[in-house]
Write a protein that holds these residues in place. Structure first.
Motif, PDB file in Angstrom:
ATOM      1  N   PRO A 154       0.794  -1.229   0.000  1.00 52.51           N
ATOM      2  CA  PRO A 154       0.000   0.000   0.000  1.00 52.51           C
ATOM      3  C   PRO A 154       0.829   1.284   0.000  1.00 52.51           C
ATOM      4  CG  PRO A 154       0.155  -0.856   2.229  1.00 52.51           C
ATOM      5  CD  PRO A 154       0.914  -1.820   1.349  1.00 52.51           C
ATOM      6  N   GLY A 155       2.158   1.146   0.073  1.00 55.82           N
ATOM      7  CA  GLY A 155       3.015   2.318   0.178  1.00 55.82           C
ATOM      8  C   GLY A 155       3.437   2.894  -1.156  1.00 55.82           C
ATOM      9  N   THR A 156       4.491   3.716  -1.125  1.00 52.88           N
ATOM     10  CA  THR A 156       4.969   4.420  -2.321  1.00 52.88           C
ATOM     11  C   THR A 156       6.425   4.058  -2.603  1.00 52.88           C
ATOM     12  OG1 THR A 156       5.563   6.330  -0.948  1.00 52.88           O
ATOM     13  CG2 THR A 156       3.393   6.357  -2.038  1.00 52.88           C
ATOM     14  N   ILE A 157       6.809   4.147  -3.876  1.00 51.39           N
ATOM     15  CA  ILE A 157       8.171   3.819  -4.295  1.00 51.39           C
ATOM     16  C   ILE A 157       8.708   4.889  -5.244  1.00 51.39           C
ATOM     17  CG2 ILE A 157       7.764   1.337  -4.060  1.00 51.39           C
ATOM     18  CD1 ILE A 157       7.656   1.197  -7.149  1.00 51.39           C
ATOM     19  N   ILE A 158      10.016   4.927  -5.337  1.00 50.33           N
ATOM     20  CA  ILE A 158      10.732   5.711  -6.347  1.00 50.33           C
ATOM     21  C   ILE A 158      11.700   4.758  -7.028  1.00 50.33           C
ATOM     22  CG2 ILE A 158      12.413   7.556  -6.754  1.00 50.33           C
ATOM     23  CD1 ILE A 158      11.259   9.020  -4.346  1.00 50.33           C
ATOM     24  N   TYR A 159      11.789   4.833  -8.341  1.00 46.06           N
ATOM     25  CA  TYR A 159      12.798   4.047  -9.050  1.00 46.06           C
ATOM     26  C   TYR A 159      13.354   4.850 -10.222  1.00 46.06           C
ATOM     27  CZ  TYR A 159       9.165   2.697 -12.517  1.00 46.06           C
ATOM     28  OH  TYR A 159       8.196   2.693 -13.486  1.00 46.06           O
ATOM     29  N   GLU A 160      14.373   4.296 -10.882  1.00 47.10           N
ATOM     30  CA  GLU A 160      15.108   5.013 -11.914  1.00 47.10           C
ATOM     31  C   GLU A 160      14.644   4.586 -13.309  1.00 47.10           C
ATOM     32  OE1 GLU A 160      17.612   4.423  -8.226  1.00 47.10           O
ATOM     33  OE2 GLU A 160      16.362   3.173  -9.512  1.00 47.10           O
ATOM     34  N   ASP A 161      14.856   5.469 -14.262  1.00 48.79           N
ATOM     35  CA  ASP A 161      14.430   5.262 -15.646  1.00 48.79           C
ATOM     36  C   ASP A 161      15.341   4.234 -16.334  1.00 48.79           C
ATOM     37  OD1 ASP A 161      13.868   5.551 -18.425  1.00 48.79           O
ATOM     38  OD2 ASP A 161      13.205   7.610 -18.113  1.00 48.79           O
ATOM     39  N   PRO A 162      14.774   3.165 -16.889  1.00 51.00           N
ATOM     40  CA  PRO A 162      15.609   2.158 -17.557  1.00 51.00           C
ATOM     41  C   PRO A 162      16.283   2.665 -18.828  1.00 51.00           C
ATOM     42  CG  PRO A 162      13.291   1.707 -17.934  1.00 51.00           C
ATOM     43  CD  PRO A 162      13.352   2.791 -16.907  1.00 51.00           C
ATOM     44  N   LEU A 209      15.706   9.828   0.800  1.00 54.03           N
ATOM     45  CA  LEU A 209      16.235  10.285   2.092  1.00 54.03           C
ATOM     46  C   LEU A 209      15.501  11.516   2.605  1.00 54.03           C
ATOM     47  CD1 LEU A 209      20.089   9.789   1.609  1.00 54.03           C
ATOM     48  CD2 LEU A 209      18.490   8.344   2.891  1.00 54.03           C
ATOM     49  N   LYS A 210      14.885  12.257   1.704  1.00 50.50           N
ATOM     50  CA  LYS A 210      14.075  13.418   2.114  1.00 50.50           C
ATOM     51  C   LYS A 210      12.660  13.015   2.525  1.00 50.50           C
ATOM     52  CE  LYS A 210      16.531  16.692  -0.878  1.00 50.50           C
ATOM     53  NZ  LYS A 210      16.437  17.572  -2.077  1.00 50.50           N
ATOM     54  N   GLY A 211      12.373  11.715   2.466  1.00 46.86           N
ATOM     55  CA  GLY A 211      11.074  11.227   2.908  1.00 46.86           C
ATOM     56  C   GLY A 211       9.981  11.284   1.869  1.00 46.86           C
ATOM     57  N   GLU A 212      10.353  11.327   0.581  1.00 43.04           N
ATOM     58  CA  GLU A 212       9.348  11.482  -0.464  1.00 43.04           C
ATOM     59  C   GLU A 212       8.740  10.161  -0.925  1.00 43.04           C
ATOM     60  OE1 GLU A 212      10.279  14.298  -3.524  1.00 43.04           O
ATOM     61  OE2 GLU A 212      11.657  15.409  -2.215  1.00 43.04           O
ATOM     62  N   ALA A 213       9.211   9.040  -0.389  1.00 46.01           N
ATOM     63  CA  ALA A 213       8.618   7.735  -0.703  1.00 46.01           C
ATOM     64  C   ALA A 213       8.988   6.752   0.402  1.00 46.01           C
ATOM     65  CB  ALA A 213       9.095   7.221  -2.060  1.00 46.01           C
TER      66      ALA A 213
END
Length: 331
Positions: A154-162, A209-213
């Motif tokens: 149910p949470g949020t993620i950040i990932y990088e562009d392939p 690290l800034k808490g955005e995900a």
């Protein structure tokens, strides 16, 4: 008058020769930006290598590994790269097909990744496994599988562009390895919990690290970094039941290198125990030798089952899989 002209001519030749010699002693190394940052391994490796080679290292940074390959392809024969540091096994076939590298001629018998290494064009310099990293003080029930992340988390993620980042490409292949032909459906579900897709690992981890995900795509070795550098043991890497995708980063001599002998010397230096330790403790990956002593937190890193699609298969399908991802997340 003739004597003065003669002396002036000799002086000009000496100045010209000294300038040529200085130019020949500058080794240009293309890599990704985090490698050359003040906290990355680049500055320390520079001091160590320049002391031995009596040369100058010039680093040229790109956002990430895929962006590095794109730059080499665009520059072609005009590339100034003597050495390329920051591609991985997924990008090796394309770099070879485009004739962007040349044989290194080095002995690799001491290398283990974890098996022996036999490639004549590329040298591995570190290895690791991708993972979704979280702060256990903020996320109490992290997903324990890729299926759980995609379908139940149910949470949020950040990932990088392939298209620009090797971690992003790693996630693309990770999802493909787990979901196969159902990967587009998985990407659509992941889209609902994705805060953003960044160009590089730097951008993604900084936002996390800034808490955005709640979680960020990174590496299993991040826990060692936070414990060693910050004395913080709250950052953990999620080990997935299906396995975590493996990455082996590689270096090579550029096809149009001006200083091949010096480039070969630099590659040999990268796989020495002293350089391997610097890379492990500043690039925060695992060494490719078994004789590199590391601090205790490295022994506590999780080691999930390693997933990996054969590089030749990746080369054959990468563009199509990227289009699948792009179409799925743009809808």
């Amino acid at each position: 008058m003739k004597r003065m002209l003669w002396l002036w001519g000799i002086l000009s030749v000496l100045v010209f020769c000294s300038e040529v010699q200085a130019a020949q002693s500058e080794l240009t190394v293309y890599t990704y930006s985090s490698f050359t940052s003040k906290w990355g391994p680049g500055p320390k490796l520079t001091k160590m290598f320049e002391k031995d080679c009596h040369c100058t290292l010039k680093w040229v940074g790109s956002d990430d590994g895929v962006a590095l390959l794109n730059r080499l392809r665009l520059e072609g024969q005009h590339s100034r790269a003597d050495v390329v540091v920051g591609l991985d096994t997924n990008l090796m076939p394309e770099a070879k097909r485009l004739k962007l590298v040349q044989p290194h001629l080095l002995n690799t018998q001491m290398l283990h990744v974890p098996g022996p290494w036999h490639n004549r064009d590329f040298i591995p310099y570190d290895r690791g496994q991708f993972a979704f990293v979280y702060n256990e003080n903020k996320l109490k029930n992290p997903p324990t599988s890729m299926h759980q992340l995609v379908e139940q988390f149910p949470g949020t993620i950040i990932y990088e562009d392939p298209r620009t980042s090797t971690p992003g490409l790693g996630l693309l292949l990770w999802v493909k390895a787990v979901y196969g032909d159902q990967a587009p459906s998985a990407w659509k579900k992941l889209k609902e919990k994705t805060v953003t897709v960044t160009k590089s690992w730097d951008d993604a981890y900084g936002m996390f690290l800034k808490g955005e995900a709640d979680m960020v795509l990174s590496y299993t070795t991040d826990s060692a970094y936070h414990e060693i550098e910050e004395h913080n043991n709250h950052f953990k890497a999620a080990a997935f039941k299906e396995g975590n995708y493996q990455q082996i980063e590689v270096a090579a001599i550029g096809a149009y290198a001006r200083h091949v002998k010096l480039a070969r010397q630099f590659l040999a230096f990268l796989i020495t125990p002293k350089a391997q330790r610097v890379i492990a403790l500043n690039n925060w990956m695992l060494p490719v030798r078994n004789d590199v002593p590391l601090p205790k937190p490295f022994a506590q890193i999780v080691h999930p089952h390693p997933l990996m699609i054969a590089p030749a298969e990746v080369a054959a399908h990468r563009q199509a899989w990227v289009r699948q991802w792009r179409d799925a997340v743009s809808q």
